[in-house]
Write a protein that holds these residues in place. Structure first.
Motif, PDB file in Angstrom:
ATOM      1  N   TYR A 233      14.911 -11.294 -17.695  1.00  0.00           N
ATOM      2  CA  TYR A 233      13.861 -10.293 -17.503  1.00  0.00           C
ATOM      3  C   TYR A 233      13.727  -9.985 -16.015  1.00  0.00           C
ATOM      4  O   TYR A 233      14.069 -10.802 -15.167  1.00  0.00           O
ATOM      5  CB  TYR A 233      12.522 -10.794 -18.055  1.00  0.00           C
ATOM      6  N   SER A 234      13.179  -8.793 -15.722  1.00  0.00           N
ATOM      7  CA  SER A 234      12.956  -8.384 -14.326  1.00  0.00           C
ATOM      8  C   SER A 234      11.608  -7.688 -14.208  1.00  0.00           C
ATOM      9  O   SER A 234      11.148  -7.026 -15.140  1.00  0.00           O
ATOM     10  CB  SER A 234      14.063  -7.443 -13.848  1.00  0.00           C
ATOM     11  N   CYS A 235      10.979  -7.874 -13.034  1.00  0.00           N
ATOM     12  CA  CYS A 235       9.744  -7.155 -12.726  1.00  0.00           C
ATOM     13  C   CYS A 235      10.024  -6.206 -11.564  1.00  0.00           C
ATOM     14  O   CYS A 235      10.732  -6.556 -10.621  1.00  0.00           O
ATOM     15  CB  CYS A 235       8.607  -8.125 -12.387  1.00  0.00           C
ATOM     16  N   THR A 236       9.460  -5.003 -11.638  1.00  0.00           N
ATOM     17  CA  THR A 236       9.704  -3.969 -10.629  1.00  0.00           C
ATOM     18  C   THR A 236       8.380  -3.396 -10.146  1.00  0.00           C
ATOM     19  O   THR A 236       7.543  -2.979 -10.958  1.00  0.00           O
ATOM     20  CB  THR A 236      10.568  -2.831 -11.201  1.00  0.00           C
ATOM     21  N   PHE A 237       8.198  -3.374  -8.809  1.00  0.00           N
ATOM     22  CA  PHE A 237       7.034  -2.745  -8.193  1.00  0.00           C
ATOM     23  C   PHE A 237       7.442  -1.336  -7.756  1.00  0.00           C
ATOM     24  O   PHE A 237       8.284  -1.177  -6.871  1.00  0.00           O
ATOM     25  CB  PHE A 237       6.547  -3.556  -6.985  1.00  0.00           C
ATOM     26  N   TRP A 238       6.834  -0.333  -8.404  1.00  0.00           N
ATOM     27  CA  TRP A 238       7.198   1.059  -8.144  1.00  0.00           C
ATOM     28  C   TRP A 238       6.062   1.735  -7.384  1.00  0.00           C
ATOM     29  O   TRP A 238       4.950   1.901  -7.879  1.00  0.00           O
ATOM     30  CB  TRP A 238       7.467   1.784  -9.450  1.00  0.00           C
ATOM     31  N   ASN A 239       6.371   2.153  -6.128  1.00  0.00           N
ATOM     32  CA  ASN A 239       5.406   2.852  -5.282  1.00  0.00           C
ATOM     33  C   ASN A 239       5.719   4.338  -5.357  1.00  0.00           C
ATOM     34  O   ASN A 239       6.649   4.827  -4.711  1.00  0.00           O
ATOM     35  CB  ASN A 239       5.487   2.345  -3.835  1.00  0.00           C
TER      36      ASN A 239
ATOM     37  N   PHE B  72       0.861  -1.188   0.000  1.00  0.00           N
ATOM     38  CA  PHE B  72       0.000   0.000   0.000  1.00  0.00           C
ATOM     39  C   PHE B  72       0.893   1.233   0.000  1.00  0.00           C
ATOM     40  O   PHE B  72       1.933   1.230   0.679  1.00  0.00           O
ATOM     41  CB  PHE B  72      -0.907   0.000   1.239  1.00  0.00           C
ATOM     42  N   PRO B  73       0.572   2.276  -0.729  1.00  0.00           N
ATOM     43  CA  PRO B  73      -0.536   2.437  -1.689  1.00  0.00           C
ATOM     44  C   PRO B  73      -0.337   1.604  -2.952  1.00  0.00           C
ATOM     45  O   PRO B  73       0.624   0.847  -3.047  1.00  0.00           O
ATOM     46  CB  PRO B  73      -0.515   3.939  -1.996  1.00  0.00           C
ATOM     47  N   LEU B  74      -1.246   1.790  -3.912  1.00  0.00           N
ATOM     48  CA  LEU B  74      -1.206   1.024  -5.154  1.00  0.00           C
ATOM     49  C   LEU B  74       0.079   1.331  -5.918  1.00  0.00           C
ATOM     50  O   LEU B  74       0.444   2.497  -6.108  1.00  0.00           O
ATOM     51  CB  LEU B  74      -2.424   1.358  -6.016  1.00  0.00           C
ATOM     52  N   ALA B  75       0.759   0.278  -6.364  1.00  0.00           N
ATOM     53  CA  ALA B  75       2.030   0.429  -7.068  1.00  0.00           C
ATOM     54  C   ALA B  75       1.863   0.092  -8.544  1.00  0.00           C
ATOM     55  O   ALA B  75       0.927  -0.599  -8.944  1.00  0.00           O
ATOM     56  CB  ALA B  75       3.094  -0.464  -6.441  1.00  0.00           C
ATOM     57  N   GLU B  76       2.804   0.580  -9.350  1.00  0.00           N
ATOM     58  CA  GLU B  76       2.879   0.232 -10.765  1.00  0.00           C
ATOM     59  C   GLU B  76       3.913  -0.874 -10.941  1.00  0.00           C
ATOM     60  O   GLU B  76       4.904  -0.937 -10.199  1.00  0.00           O
ATOM     61  CB  GLU B  76       3.263   1.445 -11.600  1.00  0.00           C
ATOM     62  N   VAL B  77       3.685  -1.732 -11.941  1.00  0.00           N
ATOM     63  CA  VAL B  77       4.603  -2.838 -12.217  1.00  0.00           C
ATOM     64  C   VAL B  77       5.215  -2.634 -13.596  1.00  0.00           C
ATOM     65  O   VAL B  77       4.494  -2.443 -14.583  1.00  0.00           O
ATOM     66  CB  VAL B  77       3.894  -4.195 -12.137  1.00  0.00           C
ATOM     67  N   PHE B  78       6.538  -2.671 -13.662  1.00  0.00           N
ATOM     68  CA  PHE B  78       7.263  -2.542 -14.925  1.00  0.00           C
ATOM     69  C   PHE B  78       8.051  -3.823 -15.187  1.00  0.00           C
ATOM     70  O   PHE B  78       8.642  -4.400 -14.270  1.00  0.00           O
ATOM     71  CB  PHE B  78       8.239  -1.357 -14.880  1.00  0.00           C
TER      72      PHE B  78
ATOM     73  N   GLU C 253      10.933   1.206  -4.602  1.00  0.00           N
ATOM     74  CA  GLU C 253      10.744   0.143  -5.581  1.00  0.00           C
ATOM     75  C   GLU C 253      11.378  -1.155  -5.100  1.00  0.00           C
ATOM     76  O   GLU C 253      12.343  -1.151  -4.325  1.00  0.00           O
ATOM     77  CB  GLU C 253      11.320   0.517  -6.943  1.00  0.00           C
ATOM     78  N   THR C 254      10.800  -2.265  -5.561  1.00  0.00           N
ATOM     79  CA  THR C 254      11.304  -3.603  -5.258  1.00  0.00           C
ATOM     80  C   THR C 254      11.329  -4.397  -6.564  1.00  0.00           C
ATOM     81  O   THR C 254      10.353  -4.340  -7.328  1.00  0.00           O
ATOM     82  CB  THR C 254      10.419  -4.316  -4.231  1.00  0.00           C
ATOM     83  N   SER C 255      12.412  -5.120  -6.808  1.00  0.00           N
ATOM     84  CA  SER C 255      12.567  -5.825  -8.080  1.00  0.00           C
ATOM     85  C   SER C 255      12.938  -7.281  -7.881  1.00  0.00           C
ATOM     86  O   SER C 255      13.471  -7.673  -6.829  1.00  0.00           O
ATOM     87  CB  SER C 255      13.637  -5.147  -8.948  1.00  0.00           C
ATOM     88  N   TYR C 256      12.651  -8.070  -8.923  1.00  0.00           N
ATOM     89  CA  TYR C 256      13.084  -9.466  -8.961  1.00  0.00           C
ATOM     90  C   TYR C 256      13.573  -9.760 -10.383  1.00  0.00           C
ATOM     91  O   TYR C 256      12.933  -9.360 -11.364  1.00  0.00           O
ATOM     92  CB  TYR C 256      11.938 -10.422  -8.610  1.00  0.00           C
ATOM     93  N   ILE C 257      14.712 -10.448 -10.493  1.00  0.00           N
ATOM     94  CA  ILE C 257      15.318 -10.756 -11.792  1.00  0.00           C
ATOM     95  C   ILE C 257      15.155 -12.244 -12.090  1.00  0.00           C
ATOM     96  O   ILE C 257      15.544 -13.099 -11.290  1.00  0.00           O
ATOM     97  CB  ILE C 257      16.807 -10.371 -11.822  1.00  0.00           C
TER      98      ILE C 257
END
Length: 318
Positions: free
Chosen positions: A214-220, A167-173, A226-230
């Protein structure tokens, strides 16, 4: 005129009392992590030793979206009074009473929830009365990312999934190893949990024709975090398979070579020992041949003498 005068006198008295007794706050804004513990503080003058029976403390919460207040904690004339405590804070809110002697009212809230955010009133009544407000913000970072990798052989596709709560709502890249954002074949959805957290799930579908990562990133955005995983998608190449086959061939060959060399060494040692024993036997049979007067003879001459000796010995035996 005379009816208004008593009210004016009362207002002046309250003003004078408040002027001498002032509540202060060392911090106006607090930020707490979801599920953690938080302490908020307001200070008041003690003027010597504290008389606990004269002290009353009240903490109340006013949510940012609502006008109603919730009673968080009350200390009435030195005695804890939780009769009117709101159910949201039962078992979680308490006052650190050892700090009161120092003129500090410290409210502790454990296992912070999203509903705890809002404005908090700290009211102190001790030989005077005053109050102050502090603000509590609650964040829930997307610290833990659950991942999944699914292969679709029939479609020749690979599905990568990232899921997290916060929380709050994050974007995923989604990004490739060249740090370029991947927009195609991305599906991101979210739901709200009973605790008010956002449960976000994002999927990337593609055909893995290379060993690209590839990696996913949660951007608050609101928390600027931000938090990422590869995902590591390195595949076995032909050269790798060739090296593996070569290793499987070299190891048995080396073992066989070691065995043959060991056998050859043993054979040569045995042959050398046999020659040594034969030489010792000759010394015992023909000691005169090894005297000092024959040491200057060449090996060929000694062998010829030995042959003649053997022939003469054979003739004698006949």
């Amino acid at each position: 005129m005379f009816r208004i005068l008593p009210f004016l006198i009362l207002e002046v008295q309250l003003y004078l009392i408040r002027a001498f007794f002032t509540v202060e706050v060392p911090q106006l804004r607090y930020i707490a992590e979801y599920g953690s513990n938080i302490t908020m503080e307001c200070r008041f003058p003690v003027d010597g030793q504290l008389n606990l029976k004269d002290l009353s403390v009240s903490w109340a919460q006013k949510e940012l979206e609502e006008q109603k207040s919730k009673e968080v904690y009350t200390l009435q004339k030195g005695e804890e009074d939780l009769k009117s405590q709101h159910s949201d804070f039962k078992g979680r809110a308490t006052l650190l009473r050892d700090k009161l002697n120092l003129g500090s009212s410290v409210l502790q809230i454990t296992n912070v929830k999203l509903t705890d955010k809002g404005s908090y009133l700290c009211l102190i009544d001790y030989r005077g009365a005053d109050y102050k407000y502090v603000t509590l913000e609650v964040k829930a970072s997307y610290a833990r990312i659950n991942v999944q990798k699914i292969s679709e052989p029939e479609e020749e596709e690979l599905i990568l999934t990232c899921q997290s709560e916060g929380f709050p709502l994050a974007e995923v890249f989604w990004k490739n190893e060249k740090n370029l954002i991947v927009n195609e074949s991305v599906n991101t959805t979210y739901t709200l949990t009973t605790d008010g957290l956002y449960n976000i799930s994002s999927m990337l579908t593609f055909k893995p024709n290379t060993s690209e990562n590839y990696s996913c990133t949660f951007w608050n955005k609101e928390l600027n975090a931000e938090t990422s995983y590869i995902f590591t998608l390195a595949q076995k190449s032909v050269s790798h398979v060739g090296r593996q086959s070569l290793i499987l061939f070299i190891i048995p060959t080396c073992v066989i070579a070691v065995i043959l060399i060991s056998a050859l060494i043993i054979f040569l040692k045995r042959k050398s020992l046999s020659k040594l024993h034969a030489k010792k036997d000759n010394k015992r049979k023909y000691p005169w041949l090894h005297k000092e007067d024959h040491r200057d003879l060449t090996p060929q001459t000694q062998d010829l003498i030995m042959a003649n000796v053997k022939d003469s010995s054979d003739c004698t035996e006949v």
